[in-house]
Design an enzyme around this catalytic site. Structure first.
Site, mmCIF file in Angstrom:
data_model
loop_
_atom_site.group_PDB
_atom_site.id
_atom_site.type_symbol
_atom_site.label_atom_id
_atom_site.label_comp_id
_atom_site.label_asym_id
_atom_site.label_seq_id
_atom_site.Cartn_x
_atom_site.Cartn_y
_atom_site.Cartn_z
ATOM 1 N N SER A 7 0.938 -0.993 0.104
ATOM 2 C CA SER A 7 0.011 -0.019 0.035
ATOM 3 C C SER A 7 0.804 1.164 -0.176
ATOM 4 O O SER A 7 2.143 1.300 0.548
ATOM 5 C CB SER A 7 -1.030 0.069 1.346
ATOM 6 O OG SER A 7 -1.669 -0.985 1.287
HETATM 7 N N1 SAM Z 1 -1.032 -4.882 4.102
HETATM 8 C C1 SAM Z 1 -0.127 -5.246 2.925
HETATM 9 C C2 SAM Z 1 1.097 -4.736 2.837
HETATM 10 O O1 SAM Z 1 1.591 -4.126 3.967
HETATM 11 O O2 SAM Z 1 1.778 -5.014 2.122
HETATM 12 C C3 SAM Z 1 -0.900 -4.714 1.508
HETATM 13 C C4 SAM Z 1 -2.020 -5.703 1.021
HETATM 14 S S1 SAM Z 1 -2.640 -5.392 -0.552
HETATM 15 C C5 SAM Z 1 -3.073 -3.917 -0.731
HETATM 16 C C6 SAM Z 1 -4.037 -6.487 -0.032
HETATM 17 C C7 SAM Z 1 -3.542 -7.973 0.544
HETATM 18 O O3 SAM Z 1 -4.857 -8.500 0.642
HETATM 19 C C8 SAM Z 1 -3.051 -8.838 -0.813
HETATM 20 O O4 SAM Z 1 -1.990 -9.519 -0.491
HETATM 21 C C9 SAM Z 1 -4.157 -10.008 -1.056
HETATM 22 O O5 SAM Z 1 -3.885 -11.047 -1.273
HETATM 23 C C10 SAM Z 1 -5.054 -9.886 0.266
HETATM 24 N N2 SAM Z 1 -6.307 -10.247 0.385
HETATM 25 C C11 SAM Z 1 -7.494 -10.303 -0.563
HETATM 26 N N3 SAM Z 1 -8.330 -10.880 0.026
HETATM 27 C C12 SAM Z 1 -8.099 -11.478 1.103
HETATM 28 C C13 SAM Z 1 -8.915 -12.283 2.272
HETATM 29 N N4 SAM Z 1 -10.199 -12.627 1.963
HETATM 30 N N5 SAM Z 1 -8.261 -12.601 3.255
HETATM 31 C C14 SAM Z 1 -6.956 -12.532 3.215
HETATM 32 N N6 SAM Z 1 -6.249 -11.486 2.541
HETATM 33 C C15 SAM Z 1 -6.757 -11.260 1.553
#
Ligand code: SAM
Length: 224
Positions: free
Chosen positions: A73
């Site tokens: 992010s």
């Molecule tokens: N917090 C992260 C970082 O510091 O790098 C950024 C996250 S990225 C914007 C969103 C993440 O949410 C992705 O890695 C994606 O695979 C995950 N994601 C999407 N749906 C999800 C779910 N139902 N449960 C857990 N993770 C999920």
């Protein structure tokens, strides 16, 4: 992805610390006021989460690819969500969407006990191996975070780092009394940042700016 990159990439040098200082000043001008959050951004090396080719962009205030179609992010977004959580040392925090692990490191720097869940197995495995090598130790889970992590509930704070179509019921249930949930809610492309505060079972809802997150998948998320 830069995870497990060369030692020279992982080293945190004078130049990188300088760039982090510049990023902190930028976040201040954008309205981030919480000094503990700004300190954490100033401490956690962001460049170690980047591919060698993108290394020069690590301290720009932008989201970047981390592989698997996912992103680390934007620092402003990380700071904004973290500030709204009002983290106190010792808070039990659930993060939905581990991704690179950068947000989890920020929460750990604030003294929180962090539980983080990731849906993508490749990212889960990489981050679970990489973060401890930096000295950061959240509890890692693999699975659908739209269902929360009930075995460790309740949580003082919950942060969702992917865009949700609705606020998942499970997350509201797993929020402790006096707890705070921060979650981007809306369409697949753009979402409104929503904060829910639970007091004696009653929920207070606040809405903030528009953000653009990758979609939250799963039972109470979007279909893959
Ligand atoms: N917090 C992260 C970082 O510091 O790098 C950024 C996250 S990225 C914007 C969103 C993440 O949410 C992705 O890695 C994606 O695979 C995950 N994601 C999407 N749906 C999800 C779910 N139902 N449960 C857990 N993770 C999920």
């Amino acid at each position: 992805m830069a995870f497990l990159g060369s030692k020279s990439m992982i080293e945190d040098n004078y130049k990188q610390r300088g760039l982090r200082g510049k990023l902190v000043r930028k976040l201040r001008t954008k309205g981030i006021r919480n000094e503990a959050v700004l300190d954490a951004i100033g401490k956690v090396p962001r460049h170690v989460f980047f591919d060698e080719a993108l290394l020069g962009h690590a301290y720009e205030d932008k989201a970047f690819p981390i592989g698997e179609g996912q992103t680390i992010s934007q620092p402003y977004t990380v700071a904004f969500q973290t500030e709204k959580l009002e983290i106190k040392p010792g808070d039990k925090v659930l993060e939905i969407g581990t991704g690179s692990g950068y947000q989890a490191c920020i929460l750990l720097e604030l003294g929180a006990k962090v539980y983080t869940i990731e849906f993508n197995k490749i990212l889960y495995e990489k981050t679970k191996e990489f973060l401890p090598s930096l000295g950061y130790h959240p509890y890692f889970f693999l699975g659908d975070g739209s269902k929360g992590v009930p075995v460790r509930a309740p949580y003082d704070k919950i942060i969702v780092t992917a865009g949700a179509p609705v606020i998942p019921d499970a997350l509201i249930e797993q929020l402790a009394d006096n707890g705070i949930l921060i979650i981007p809610v809306g369409g697949r492309e753009k979402q409104t940042m929503v904060r829910l505060t639970k007091k004696k079972g009653v929920l207070k809802k606040e809405e903030f700016d528009t953000f653009a997150f990758v979609p939250l998948l799963g039972k109470q998320g979007w279909k893959p």
